[in-house]
Design a protein around this motif. Structure first.
Motif, PDB file in Angstrom:
ATOM      1  N   GLY A 125       0.809  -1.206   0.000  1.00 53.04           N
ATOM      2  CA  GLY A 125       0.000   0.000   0.000  1.00 53.04           C
ATOM      3  C   GLY A 125       0.847   1.262   0.000  1.00 53.04           C
ATOM      4  N   ALA A 126       0.181   2.381   0.178  1.00 54.49           N
ATOM      5  CA  ALA A 126       0.810   3.692   0.006  1.00 54.49           C
ATOM      6  C   ALA A 126       1.445   4.195   1.297  1.00 54.49           C
ATOM      7  CB  ALA A 126      -0.214   4.702  -0.494  1.00 54.49           C
ATOM      8  N   VAL A 127       2.559   4.925   1.147  1.00 55.93           N
ATOM      9  CA  VAL A 127       3.262   5.565   2.254  1.00 55.93           C
ATOM     10  C   VAL A 127       3.435   7.047   1.916  1.00 55.93           C
ATOM     11  CG1 VAL A 127       5.368   5.641   3.637  1.00 55.93           C
ATOM     12  CG2 VAL A 127       4.485   3.439   2.830  1.00 55.93           C
ATOM     13  N   ILE A 128       2.989   7.917   2.821  1.00 53.11           N
ATOM     14  CA  ILE A 128       3.080   9.363   2.616  1.00 53.11           C
ATOM     15  C   ILE A 128       4.384   9.859   3.225  1.00 53.11           C
ATOM     16  CG2 ILE A 128       1.997  11.600   3.068  1.00 53.11           C
ATOM     17  CD1 ILE A 128      -0.656  10.060   3.411  1.00 53.11           C
ATOM     18  N   VAL A 129       5.180  10.576   2.419  1.00 54.31           N
ATOM     19  CA  VAL A 129       6.477  11.094   2.857  1.00 54.31           C
ATOM     20  C   VAL A 129       6.412  12.616   2.900  1.00 54.31           C
ATOM     21  CG1 VAL A 129       8.956  11.066   2.477  1.00 54.31           C
ATOM     22  CG2 VAL A 129       7.561   9.133   1.704  1.00 54.31           C
ATOM     23  N   GLN A 130       6.738  13.180   4.061  1.00 53.60           N
ATOM     24  CA  GLN A 130       6.800  14.621   4.239  1.00 53.60           C
ATOM     25  C   GLN A 130       8.168  14.989   4.803  1.00 53.60           C
ATOM     26  OE1 GLN A 130       4.537  16.859   3.365  1.00 53.60           O
ATOM     27  NE2 GLN A 130       2.842  15.499   2.844  1.00 53.60           N
ATOM     28  N   GLY A 131       8.580  16.247   4.613  1.00 55.80           N
ATOM     29  CA  GLY A 131       9.876  16.664   5.139  1.00 55.80           C
ATOM     30  C   GLY A 131      10.110  18.146   4.932  1.00 55.80           C
ATOM     31  N   LYS A 132      11.102  18.664   5.641  1.00 52.69           N
ATOM     32  CA  LYS A 132      11.472  20.061   5.477  1.00 52.69           C
ATOM     33  C   LYS A 132      12.107  20.314   4.114  1.00 52.69           C
ATOM     34  CE  LYS A 132      12.183  21.387  10.317  1.00 52.69           C
ATOM     35  NZ  LYS A 132      13.171  21.905  11.300  1.00 52.69           N
ATOM     36  N   ALA A 133      12.819  19.323   3.586  1.00 53.88           N
ATOM     37  CA  ALA A 133      13.447  19.452   2.273  1.00 53.88           C
ATOM     38  C   ALA A 133      13.459  18.091   1.605  1.00 53.88           C
ATOM     39  CB  ALA A 133      14.869  19.998   2.401  1.00 53.88           C
ATOM     40  N   MET A 134      13.057  18.059   0.342  1.00 51.81           N
ATOM     41  CA  MET A 134      13.068  16.830  -0.444  1.00 51.81           C
ATOM     42  C   MET A 134      13.537  17.210  -1.841  1.00 51.81           C
ATOM     43  SD  MET A 134       9.446  15.229   0.900  1.00 51.81           S
ATOM     44  CE  MET A 134       9.660  13.725  -0.030  1.00 51.81           C
ATOM     45  N   ARG A 135      14.786  16.845  -2.156  1.00 48.76           N
ATOM     46  CA  ARG A 135      15.398  17.256  -3.422  1.00 48.76           C
ATOM     47  C   ARG A 135      16.004  16.055  -4.138  1.00 48.76           C
ATOM     48  NH1 ARG A 135      16.929  21.578   0.119  1.00 48.76           N
ATOM     49  NH2 ARG A 135      18.743  20.369   0.794  1.00 48.76           N
ATOM     50  N   ALA A 136      16.133  16.196  -5.458  1.00 42.49           N
ATOM     51  CA  ALA A 136      16.783  15.180  -6.277  1.00 42.49           C
ATOM     52  C   ALA A 136      17.567  15.868  -7.381  1.00 42.49           C
ATOM     53  CB  ALA A 136      15.765  14.221  -6.884  1.00 42.49           C
ATOM     54  N   SER A 137      18.664  15.247  -7.786  1.00 42.17           N
ATOM     55  CA  SER A 137      19.484  15.737  -8.887  1.00 42.17           C
ATOM     56  C   SER A 137      19.685  14.597  -9.879  1.00 42.17           C
ATOM     57  CB  SER A 137      20.840  16.240  -8.368  1.00 42.17           C
ATOM     58  OG  SER A 137      21.701  16.582  -9.437  1.00 42.17           O
ATOM     59  N   LEU A 138      19.417  14.876 -11.161  1.00 41.68           N
ATOM     60  CA  LEU A 138      19.542  13.864 -12.213  1.00 41.68           C
ATOM     61  C   LEU A 138      20.485  14.392 -13.282  1.00 41.68           C
ATOM     62  CD1 LEU A 138      15.738  13.036 -12.668  1.00 41.68           C
ATOM     63  CD2 LEU A 138      17.350  11.961 -11.098  1.00 41.68           C
ATOM     64  N   ALA A 139      21.465  13.590 -13.683  1.00 39.10           N
ATOM     65  CA  ALA A 139      22.455  14.026 -14.676  1.00 39.10           C
ATOM     66  C   ALA A 139      23.028  12.804 -15.394  1.00 39.10           C
ATOM     67  CB  ALA A 139      23.560  14.834 -14.018  1.00 39.10           C
ATOM     68  N   ASP A 140      23.801  13.055 -16.448  1.00 44.19           N
ATOM     69  CA  ASP A 140      24.520  12.011 -17.189  1.00 44.19           C
ATOM     70  C   ASP A 140      23.573  10.912 -17.671  1.00 44.19           C
ATOM     71  OD1 ASP A 140      26.913  13.358 -16.636  1.00 44.19           O
ATOM     72  OD2 ASP A 140      27.138  12.312 -14.728  1.00 44.19           O
ATOM     73  N   PHE A 141      22.547  11.323 -18.419  1.00 45.75           N
ATOM     74  CA  PHE A 141      21.538  10.377 -18.880  1.00 45.75           C
ATOM     75  C   PHE A 141      22.090   9.389 -19.907  1.00 45.75           C
ATOM     76  CE2 PHE A 141      19.252  14.191 -17.528  1.00 45.75           C
ATOM     77  CZ  PHE A 141      18.369  13.642 -16.609  1.00 45.75           C
ATOM     78  N   ASP A 142      23.251   9.663 -20.475  1.00 49.21           N
ATOM     79  CA  ASP A 142      23.837   8.762 -21.452  1.00 49.21           C
ATOM     80  C   ASP A 142      24.621   7.627 -20.804  1.00 49.21           C
ATOM     81  OD1 ASP A 142      25.688  10.622 -20.487  1.00 49.21           O
ATOM     82  OD2 ASP A 142      26.938  10.480 -22.280  1.00 49.21           O
ATOM     83  N   LYS A 143      24.731   7.642 -19.471  1.00 49.50           N
ATOM     84  CA  LYS A 143      25.473   6.603 -18.768  1.00 49.50           C
ATOM     85  C   LYS A 143      24.507   5.593 -18.158  1.00 49.50           C
ATOM     86  CE  LYS A 143      29.367   9.636 -17.650  1.00 49.50           C
ATOM     87  NZ  LYS A 143      30.198  10.209 -16.557  1.00 49.50           N
ATOM     88  N   HIS A 144      25.079   4.448 -17.749  1.00 51.45           N
ATOM     89  CA  HIS A 144      24.248   3.392 -17.156  1.00 51.45           C
ATOM     90  C   HIS A 144      24.903   2.914 -15.857  1.00 51.45           C
ATOM     91  CE1 HIS A 144      20.847   0.645 -18.031  1.00 51.45           C
ATOM     92  NE2 HIS A 144      21.458  -0.111 -17.135  1.00 51.45           N
ATOM     93  N   PRO A 145      24.371   3.308 -14.697  1.00 50.59           N
ATOM     94  CA  PRO A 145      23.178   4.128 -14.530  1.00 50.59           C
ATOM     95  C   PRO A 145      23.484   5.612 -14.669  1.00 50.59           C
ATOM     96  CG  PRO A 145      24.084   3.593 -12.391  1.00 50.59           C
ATOM     97  CD  PRO A 145      24.955   2.889 -13.396  1.00 50.59           C
ATOM     98  N   PRO A 146      22.434   6.444 -14.849  1.00 53.24           N
ATOM     99  CA  PRO A 146      22.662   7.889 -14.801  1.00 53.24           C
ATOM    100  C   PRO A 146      23.019   8.312 -13.376  1.00 53.24           C
ATOM    101  CG  PRO A 146      20.319   7.398 -14.915  1.00 53.24           C
ATOM    102  CD  PRO A 146      21.040   6.102 -15.117  1.00 53.24           C
ATOM    103  N   SER A 147      23.519   9.521 -13.236  1.00 50.77           N
ATOM    104  CA  SER A 147      23.851  10.031 -11.902  1.00 50.77           C
ATOM    105  C   SER A 147      22.572  10.497 -11.210  1.00 50.77           C
ATOM    106  CB  SER A 147      24.846  11.188 -11.995  1.00 50.77           C
ATOM    107  OG  SER A 147      26.078  10.750 -12.526  1.00 50.77           O
ATOM    108  N   ILE A 148      22.305   9.945 -10.033  1.00 51.89           N
ATOM    109  CA  ILE A 148      21.097  10.272  -9.269  1.00 51.89           C
ATOM    110  C   ILE A 148      21.516  10.609  -7.843  1.00 51.89           C
ATOM    111  CG2 ILE A 148      18.870   9.450  -8.437  1.00 51.89           C
ATOM    112  CD1 ILE A 148      18.853   7.465 -10.759  1.00 51.89           C
ATOM    113  N   MET A 149      21.044  11.744  -7.356  1.00 52.26           N
ATOM    114  CA  MET A 149      21.291  12.135  -5.969  1.00 52.26           C
ATOM    115  C   MET A 149      19.961  12.510  -5.333  1.00 52.26           C
ATOM    116  SD  MET A 149      24.797  14.421  -6.266  1.00 52.26           S
ATOM    117  CE  MET A 149      24.859  14.608  -4.463  1.00 52.26           C
ATOM    118  N   LEU A 150      19.681  11.927  -4.166  1.00 53.52           N
ATOM    119  CA  LEU A 150      18.468  12.227  -3.408  1.00 53.52           C
ATOM    120  C   LEU A 150      18.862  12.768  -2.044  1.00 53.52           C
ATOM    121  CD1 LEU A 150      16.343   9.007  -4.127  1.00 53.52           C
ATOM    122  CD2 LEU A 150      16.376  11.142  -5.431  1.00 53.52           C
ATOM    123  N   GLU A 151      18.117  13.759  -1.578  1.00 52.82           N
ATOM    124  CA  GLU A 151      18.373  14.332  -0.255  1.00 52.82           C
ATOM    125  C   GLU A 151      17.048  14.632   0.429  1.00 52.82           C
ATOM    126  OE1 GLU A 151      20.642  18.109   1.914  1.00 52.82           O
ATOM    127  OE2 GLU A 151      20.389  18.073  -0.258  1.00 52.82           O
TER     128      GLU A 151
END
Length: 317
Positions: A125-151
């Motif tokens: 089932g579903a989980v609700i996520v809340q926070g003071k800051a929720m960010r993501a960075s996506l880069a280098d889509f030509d690579k496997h895997p691409p660069s992914i950063m979550l904070e």
């Protein structure tokens, strides 16, 4: 008396009007504006094409409203009621997703979920996520895997009514980094600080029912084989091609207890649970004040140090 010869008058200089610099500036602004509007349209077209391509493969990427702004140096994309799902039942939804990229780095996007998000598990089932800051960075889509950063900062995880409990109820900080390496390798770095986890038995007593910190440093092989119609199919294909997880460092600590492991290789079993052995140090889990040296053994869905069971084996699918 001789005549005096006067020199020819100097040729009249052409007077360049003061409007020339302004005309050049106008041309530059017009060209820049046209280029920005072209990139804006191209970004929207690519999003539409991506949504269609995903739909053909059984995935869904939808939104109720899309706005694109950011002139003159950025592309700012706001999506209301954004949702992405995959065939096995995993789904991620958010009331608002705000994305940003500089026009000279359209291969690097920063995403923010200012109103939180909800992820849905196929069986839980579903989980609700809340926070003071929720960010993501996506880069280098030509690579496997691409660069992914979550904070995430000051996160809470609350199952919806009727959903199964989630192993994590809160975390002071969460950082995840995924990156491509040489020789078809992928790296994963994870830090969860100040986490409240659903622990039971000996683990709950050892951590005094308090907060837990977790750190993982992993290398995954055969990353190009991680592909399929959904996550389980991709993970099974990866495992079938000989993909393994090389543990460089892993630690979980809380209260006076700390479990750290390194120098091991893990593979998923038929049920998706990890199996393998790791060199480990177990500090004060029994309350004796002394650390135990040994090996963490993952098998049959359980994690053990010698005969002592310390929890379930992590699941890949």
């Amino acid at each position: 008396m001789s005549e005096t010869t006067l020199p020819d008058p100097a040729p009249r200089r052409k007077r360049r009007g003061p409007f020339i610099p302004f005309l050049l500036a106008a041309i530059v602004i017009a060209a820049w504006s046209g280029g920005w509007w072209y990139l804006r349209g191209e970004a929207m077209r690519r999003m539409d094409d991506t949504a269609k391509t995903l739909a053909d493969k059984g995935y869904r990427l939808t939104w109720s409203e899309r706005t694109v702004s950011g002139f003159p140096f950025r592309l700012d994309v706001n999506l209301k009621d954004a949702a992405v799902s995959e065939p096995s039942g995993w789904q991620l939804t958010a009331p608002l997703i705000k994305g940003e990229a500089y026009i000279y780095r359209l291969d690097h996007w920063v995403l923010v979920a200012p109103q939180g998000l909800t992820f849905t598990r196929p069986d839980g089932g579903a989980v609700i996520v809340q926070g003071k800051a929720m960010r993501a960075s996506l880069a280098d889509f030509d690579k496997h895997p691409p660069s992914i950063m979550l904070e995430g900062v000051e996160l809470t995880f609350a199952p919806e009514a009727g959903a199964k409990p989630y192993f994590l109820s809160a975390a002071r900080q969460l950082n995840l980094k995924i990156m491509a390496g040489p020789d078809d390798l992928g790296g994963v770095l994870l830090h969860i600080g100040g986490a409240r986890m659903a622990l039971e038995g000996l683990a709950a007593r050892a951590t005094e029912g308090g907060l837990v910190d977790m750190d993982l440093d992993l290398t995954l092989t055969k990353m190009s084989a991680l592909a399929g119609e959904d996550w389980e199919a991709a993970a099974r294909a990866w495992a079938a091609k000989g993909g393994v997880i090389q543990v460089r460092q892993a630690s979980v600590s809380g209260g006076a207890a700390k479990l750290s492991a390194k120098a091991g290789t893990l593979t998923p079993d038929a049920n998706g649970r990890l199996s393998g052995d790791l060199d480990a140090t177990l500090g004060d889990l029994t309350g004796s004040g002394q650390a135990l040296q040994g090996r963490v053994s993952l098998s049959d869905g359980k994690a053990r140090i010698g005969p002592l069971e310390v929890g379930p084996s992590p699941r890949v699918w």
